[in-house]
Structures are given as structure tokens and as C-alpha cells.
Write a protein that holds these residues in place. Sequence first.
Motif, short mmCIF file in Angstrom:
data_model
loop_
_atom_site.label_atom_id
_atom_site.label_comp_id
_atom_site.label_asym_id
_atom_site.label_seq_id
_atom_site.Cartn_x
_atom_site.Cartn_y
_atom_site.Cartn_z
N GLN A 160 0.80 -1.23 0.00
CA GLN A 160 0.00 0.00 0.00
C GLN A 160 0.83 1.28 0.00
OE1 GLN A 160 -2.41 -0.77 3.47
NE2 GLN A 160 -3.96 -1.85 2.27
N PHE A 161 2.11 1.16 0.30
CA PHE A 161 2.95 2.36 0.40
C PHE A 161 3.05 3.13 -0.90
CE2 PHE A 161 5.10 0.12 4.10
CZ PHE A 161 4.48 0.92 5.06
N ALA A 162 3.12 2.44 -2.04
CA ALA A 162 3.30 3.14 -3.32
C ALA A 162 2.13 4.09 -3.59
CB ALA A 162 3.46 2.13 -4.45
N ALA A 163 0.92 3.61 -3.41
CA ALA A 163 -0.25 4.46 -3.64
C ALA A 163 -0.30 5.60 -2.62
CB ALA A 163 -1.52 3.64 -3.61
N LYS A 164 0.03 5.29 -1.36
CA LYS A 164 0.04 6.33 -0.33
C LYS A 164 1.08 7.41 -0.63
CE LYS A 164 -1.67 3.49 3.47
NZ LYS A 164 -1.31 2.84 4.74
N ALA A 165 2.16 7.01 -1.31
CA ALA A 165 3.22 7.97 -1.66
C ALA A 165 2.86 8.79 -2.88
CB ALA A 165 4.53 7.23 -1.90
N GLY A 166 1.72 8.49 -3.51
CA GLY A 166 1.26 9.29 -4.63
C GLY A 166 1.43 8.68 -6.01
N LEU A 167 1.97 7.46 -6.10
CA LEU A 167 2.04 6.82 -7.42
C LEU A 167 0.63 6.53 -7.91
CD1 LEU A 167 5.04 4.31 -7.25
CD2 LEU A 167 4.93 6.52 -8.39
N LEU A 180 10.75 5.92 -7.55
CA LEU A 180 11.33 4.63 -7.91
C LEU A 180 11.45 3.72 -6.69
CD1 LEU A 180 12.42 2.80 -10.07
CD2 LEU A 180 14.64 3.93 -9.84
N THR A 181 11.75 4.30 -5.55
CA THR A 181 11.81 3.52 -4.31
C THR A 181 10.43 2.95 -3.98
OG1 THR A 181 13.63 4.86 -3.49
CG2 THR A 181 12.38 3.62 -1.85
N TYR A 182 9.40 3.76 -4.11
CA TYR A 182 8.05 3.27 -3.82
C TYR A 182 7.55 2.30 -4.89
CZ TYR A 182 7.54 6.11 0.31
OH TYR A 182 7.70 6.63 1.57
N LEU A 183 7.91 2.55 -6.14
CA LEU A 183 7.57 1.60 -7.20
C LEU A 183 8.22 0.25 -6.91
CD1 LEU A 183 6.22 1.11 -9.98
CD2 LEU A 183 8.39 1.83 -11.02
N THR A 184 9.46 0.27 -6.48
CA THR A 184 10.17 -0.95 -6.14
C THR A 184 9.49 -1.66 -4.97
OG1 THR A 184 12.23 -0.01 -6.97
CG2 THR A 184 12.42 -1.89 -5.48
N SER A 185 8.97 -0.91 -4.01
CA SER A 185 8.27 -1.54 -2.89
C SER A 185 7.00 -2.24 -3.38
CB SER A 185 7.94 -0.52 -1.79
OG SER A 185 6.86 0.33 -2.15
N ALA A 186 6.33 -1.67 -4.37
CA ALA A 186 5.12 -2.31 -4.91
C ALA A 186 5.49 -3.59 -5.65
CB ALA A 186 4.38 -1.35 -5.84
N VAL A 187 6.59 -3.57 -6.40
CA VAL A 187 7.04 -4.78 -7.10
C VAL A 187 7.45 -5.84 -6.09
CG1 VAL A 187 8.74 -5.74 -8.70
CG2 VAL A 187 7.75 -3.49 -9.16
N ALA A 188 8.17 -5.44 -5.06
CA ALA A 188 8.58 -6.39 -4.02
C ALA A 188 7.35 -7.01 -3.35
CB ALA A 188 9.45 -5.69 -2.98
N SER A 189 6.39 -6.18 -3.05
CA SER A 189 5.18 -6.66 -2.38
C SER A 189 4.42 -7.69 -3.22
CB SER A 189 4.26 -5.47 -2.08
OG SER A 189 2.97 -5.91 -1.74
N ILE A 190 4.20 -7.39 -4.48
CA ILE A 190 3.43 -8.33 -5.30
C ILE A 190 4.20 -9.62 -5.50
CG2 ILE A 190 4.09 -7.42 -7.57
CD1 ILE A 190 0.69 -8.95 -6.44
N ASN A 191 5.51 -9.54 -5.57
CA ASN A 191 6.30 -10.76 -5.70
C ASN A 191 6.18 -11.62 -4.43
OD1 ASN A 191 8.01 -11.26 -8.27
ND2 ASN A 191 8.02 -9.05 -7.99
N VAL A 192 6.07 -10.99 -3.27
CA VAL A 192 5.84 -11.75 -2.03
C VAL A 192 4.45 -12.40 -2.08
CG1 VAL A 192 5.53 -11.59 0.47
CG2 VAL A 192 7.43 -10.39 -0.63
N TRP A 193 3.43 -11.62 -2.42
CA TRP A 193 2.08 -12.18 -2.51
C TRP A 193 2.05 -13.35 -3.50
CZ3 TRP A 193 -1.17 -11.70 1.11
CH2 TRP A 193 -1.37 -10.51 1.79
N ASN A 194 2.73 -13.19 -4.64
CA ASN A 194 2.76 -14.25 -5.65
C ASN A 194 3.36 -15.53 -5.10
OD1 ASN A 194 3.59 -12.10 -8.50
ND2 ASN A 194 1.63 -12.44 -7.50
#
Length: 159
Positions: free
Chosen positions: A27-34, A123-137
Motif C-alpha cells: 500500500q505504500f506506493a499508492a500512499k506515496a502518490g504513485l 522509484l523507491t516506492y515503485l520498487t516496494s510495490a514490485v517487491a510486495s506483489i512478488n511476495v504475494w505471488n
Amino acid sequence: MSHARSEYENFKAMAPDVYDVVLALGQFAAKAGLDKQLVELIKLRASQINGCAFCVQHHILLSERIGVPVDKLNLVAVWREAPIFSARERAALAWTEALTHLPDGVSDEIYAEVSREFSEKELTYLTSAVASINVWNRFGAAFRWTPAKRPAAANAAAS
């Protein structure tokens, strides 16, 4: 493929602390404004790569609810060949694929492309979103969570 080994609801009940941490990271990426639509596209693409049917369906349904164009959802698997994606979306999808296929590393070309479209903070927040979905996957694919059914009203509208 056989049926689910466990279900998503079991995961939430069995390990609520792990669930909460992974959910928060996502959720951090969206909260950061992406842009939420962009974040959903990258989550869908990583889920396709990782073969997580639960996550693919989840992010398609969520994307539809927030207004991601159907053509983008249909073409995200072949985004390189589809001119419908913006330069920013292309950079984010390339970044997602590089981080999802990490044994291939992240090339200087992909880093340069994504850095032209995103600030260092973004880019840091985008990376957190990619990391998160990879964990969920990893959870969804390992336990073969059953994909959600499309809500009945949406089924009727799609027909």
C-alpha cells in the motif's frame, strides 16, 4: 493442476502478522502518490510472470474497479508490442519484469529508462510495490489460492 492447497482466508487467519506486513508494503506506493492504475498494471504483470492465478484475477478485478482501460488489461502481457502504454507505464513494466526475473539482474538500460520517468523517491516506492506483489505471488502460487469469482453483477454487464 490440482485444487488449492490452502486458501487466502486461511493465510490471513493463520499468520495475521505476516499478512499485515505484506499488505502494508503493497500500500505504500499508492500512499506515496504513485498512480493507482499504474501500480495495478505492474502488480498484474508480475503476477502473470509468477503464475499466480489468484493474484492475476485479484488485480484484474481491482483494476476494473478503479477504471484501468480493458485494452490495457488485455495487453499488459504483451506491453512491448502494444502502443497503448505510455513511456512511464513502459518504464514501470520493464522495471517490474527486471525485478521479478532478478537472476537476470537489472540492466543499466532499464535503470536509465525508469530513472527518466520516475524520481528517486518514486522509484523507491515503485520498487516496494514490485517487491510486495512478488511476495504475494509466492504465497498465492505456493498454496494455489483459488482465484476470486467475478461478482454476478459484473458478469451480467460483461455479457
